[in-house]
Design an enzyme around this catalytic site. Structure first.
Site, PDB file in Angstrom:
ATOM      1  N   LYS A 167      12.350   8.262  -5.486  1.00  0.00           N
ATOM      2  CA  LYS A 167      11.014   8.601  -5.996  1.00  0.00           C
ATOM      3  C   LYS A 167      10.037   8.585  -4.827  1.00  0.00           C
ATOM      4  CE  LYS A 167       7.975   5.958  -8.038  1.00  0.00           C
ATOM      5  NZ  LYS A 167       6.711   6.431  -7.393  1.00  0.00           N
ATOM      6  N   GLY A 218       6.655  -0.316   1.196  1.00  0.00           N
ATOM      7  CA  GLY A 218       5.265  -0.168   0.812  1.00  0.00           C
ATOM      8  C   GLY A 218       4.501  -1.459   1.018  1.00  0.00           C
ATOM      9  N   THR A 220       2.789  -5.218   0.430  1.00  0.00           N
ATOM     10  CA  THR A 220       3.245  -6.512  -0.060  1.00  0.00           C
ATOM     11  C   THR A 220       2.803  -6.729  -1.504  1.00  0.00           C
ATOM     12  OG1 THR A 220       3.305  -7.470   2.149  1.00  0.00           O
ATOM     13  CG2 THR A 220       3.088  -9.007   0.323  1.00  0.00           C
ATOM     14  N   GLU A 240      10.716  -3.646   2.272  1.00  0.00           N
ATOM     15  CA  GLU A 240      10.132  -3.551   3.618  1.00  0.00           C
ATOM     16  C   GLU A 240       8.648  -3.328   3.413  1.00  0.00           C
ATOM     17  OE1 GLU A 240       8.415  -1.767   6.653  1.00  0.00           O
ATOM     18  OE2 GLU A 240       9.985  -0.251   6.428  1.00  0.00           O
ATOM     19  N   CYS A 274       3.908   0.543   9.293  1.00  0.00           N
ATOM     20  CA  CYS A 274       3.858  -0.904   9.078  1.00  0.00           C
ATOM     21  C   CYS A 274       4.100  -1.683  10.359  1.00  0.00           C
ATOM     22  CB  CYS A 274       4.880  -1.299   8.022  1.00  0.00           C
ATOM     23  SG  CYS A 274       6.543  -0.687   8.355  1.00  0.00           S
ATOM     24  N   GLU A 370      -4.557  -5.965   7.277  1.00  0.00           N
ATOM     25  CA  GLU A 370      -3.941  -4.760   7.838  1.00  0.00           C
ATOM     26  C   GLU A 370      -4.745  -3.533   7.407  1.00  0.00           C
ATOM     27  OE1 GLU A 370       0.440  -2.581   7.939  1.00  0.00           O
ATOM     28  OE2 GLU A 370      -0.267  -3.501   6.081  1.00  0.00           O
TER      29      GLU A 370
END
Length: 466
Positions: A167, A218, A220, A240, A274, A370
């Site tokens: 997806k 994606g 957290t 991840e 990331c 971030e």
């Protein structure tokens, strides 16, 4: 060009369509099909039905399908790269790099084996370790590197004998749908399925009783929700997630020599990766000098449409992220000193010029959070032990790097950093053959490498009394 879903080996229309927007000029690239809950059910059912036969297929044949996919991607690399640039915004040479990583991943996993390992074989007993498939894998993908992160899950999953439902993110579905078109007649029907949504099918896919594992890349925040939902059925999960990578410059660095690598390591894909540098720790004794050199180097870079051959940095991928990064930029203006960039050009496109911010420290949102956009805080430190402590204080632990003219000294510092990957005199150097582990709030499990393959296997022990 029209795009289709891939369900049970067939390229099919969605239940509706949505426009996919080019972030460089806000024009419509194409319409994308959108699946509904019924099509999700069909995709998972097809995957479940196909999986047992696929698991029984000799590994050499499964590997041959991956090699064939890699060859198809190579033949269409120019089209794929252009499409990545259109929907992600990444400059065209770096879009080619992503397409090449897909090829490398197919080649790497097609050479892997899952042979049984004999632990004991004597007069009384034989103990054999086997790696067996999990079943149906659900892979949920982000928008920043859609094709590489798709193949990072697809290639090891199917080699191990699993089937998969991919997806892609709603804002970048097209390159993954093109991948589906290329592989539709390579894999047996149902082994690989691709559905799209409007951020409304992920929960159902994660919770589906026929899904044995969820592989997600994606944020957290979303990763925690997936983990919680998967726990209800004790599904296997690999995540991840967000990073806040620290880079520590030791006092002996040749800043003129490493400045281009630092800039690339921080602003690759306009910092929408990331594992790029998110925090730069610089010795106090050289703080002004290093800030000046980096600002001078970054000021020469051109931001614009990734199809322009002179452009080094493209746009933010989508409007929501654009607004978020602008919020961080306002914070930088209020409580830091912008020494390069910081501009939001007028006109179409989600552009923010790559930005360096000095005179901020730990506790500032730019340092602790971030932005996932092209804003890099430069933080001074007084001694290396202090820099290590501050780098490790983050709840995230995806990557980090140490830079020094003395590689041995850098390696000693690298050993003390809490991150899945610590680079020395480079950052964000990735390869499908190299494991990319996660730690702390940056995720669970491993992507890429041999270890990434084993994430898609169950360990089974055959213990035989003679």
């Amino acid at each position: 060009m029209s795009y289709k879903l891939l369900i049970d080996g067939k390229l099919v229309d969605g239940k509706c369509q949505v426009d996919v927007i080019n972030p460089a000029d806000e024009s419509v690239i194409s319409a994308s099909p959108v699946a509904d809950a019924t099509q999700l059910e069909k995709a998972v059912a097809a995957a479940a039905q196909a999986q047992l036969g696929w698991a029984a297929t000799p590994l050499a044949e499964r590997a041959a399908c991956l090699r064939a996919l890699g060859e198809r991607v190579a033949a269409r690399e120019a089209d794929i790269a252009r499409l990545i640039t259109l929907e992600v915004g990444r400059p065209l040479p770096l879009a080619h790099f992503e397409a090449q990583l897909v090829q490398k991943s197919c080649a790497y996993y097609s050479e892997q084996r899952l042979d049984n390992e004999v632990l004991l074989d004597d007069e009384a007993m034989r103990v054999e370790v086997q790696r067996v498939p999990l079943g149906v894998v659900a892979a949920i993908l982000p928008w920043n590197a859609p094709l590489y992160l798709a193949i990072n899950k697809l290639a090891p999953a199917v080699l191990a004998g699993n089937s998969i439902v991919l997806k892609p993110a709603p804002t970048t579905p097209l390159s993954t749908l093109l991948l589906g078109e290329l592989m539709a007649d390579i894999f047996p029907s149902g082994v690989v399925n691709i559905i799209t949504d409007q951020n409304d099918l992920g929960a159902a896919l994660v919770a589906h009783p026929k899904v044995a594992k969820v592989a997600f890349t994606g944020s957290t925040v979303t990763g925690r929700k997936i983990l919680s939902a998967a726990a209800e059925q004790l599904k296997k999960v690999s995540l991840e997630l967000s990073g806040n990578d620290a880079a520590i410059l030791l006092p002996d660095v040749d800043i003129a020599a490493i400045a281009p690598d630092l800039i690339f390591g921080a602003f690759f894909n306009s910092a929408q990766i990331c594992a790029v540098i998110k925090r730069l720790y610089v010795p106090e004794s050289r703080y002004d000098e290093i800030c000046e050199v980096l600002a001078a180097g970054l000021s020469q870079a051109k931001t614009g449409n990734g199809l322009d051959p002179d452009v080094q940095f493209g746009p933010i991928q989508n409007a929501a992220q654009f607004d978020k990064v602008k919020g961080f930029l306002e914070e930088a203006r209020r409580s830091g000193t912008i020494i390069c960039g910081g501009e939001v050009p007028d006109g179409k496109g989600y552009f923010i010029t790559p930005t360096l911010v000095r005179d901020v420290s730990d506790g500032h949102p730019l340092v602790d959070e971030e932005p996932f956009g092209p804003i890099l805080p430069i933080i001074k430190y007084s001694d290396v032990d202090d820099a290590v402590r501050r780098a490790n204080a983050s709840p995230y632990g995806l990557g980090a790097s140490v830079w020094s003219a003395d590689s041995s000294a850098a390696q000693r510092i690298a050993a003390r950093l809490e991150a899945g990957t610590v680079w020395v005199n480079q950052h964000c150097a990735i390869d499908p053959s190299v494991p990319f582990p996660t730690t702390k709030c940056s995720g669970l499990g491993v992507e890429a490498g041999r270890e990434g393959l084993l994430e898609f296997c169950n360990l089974k022990v055959l213990n035989i009394k003679k």
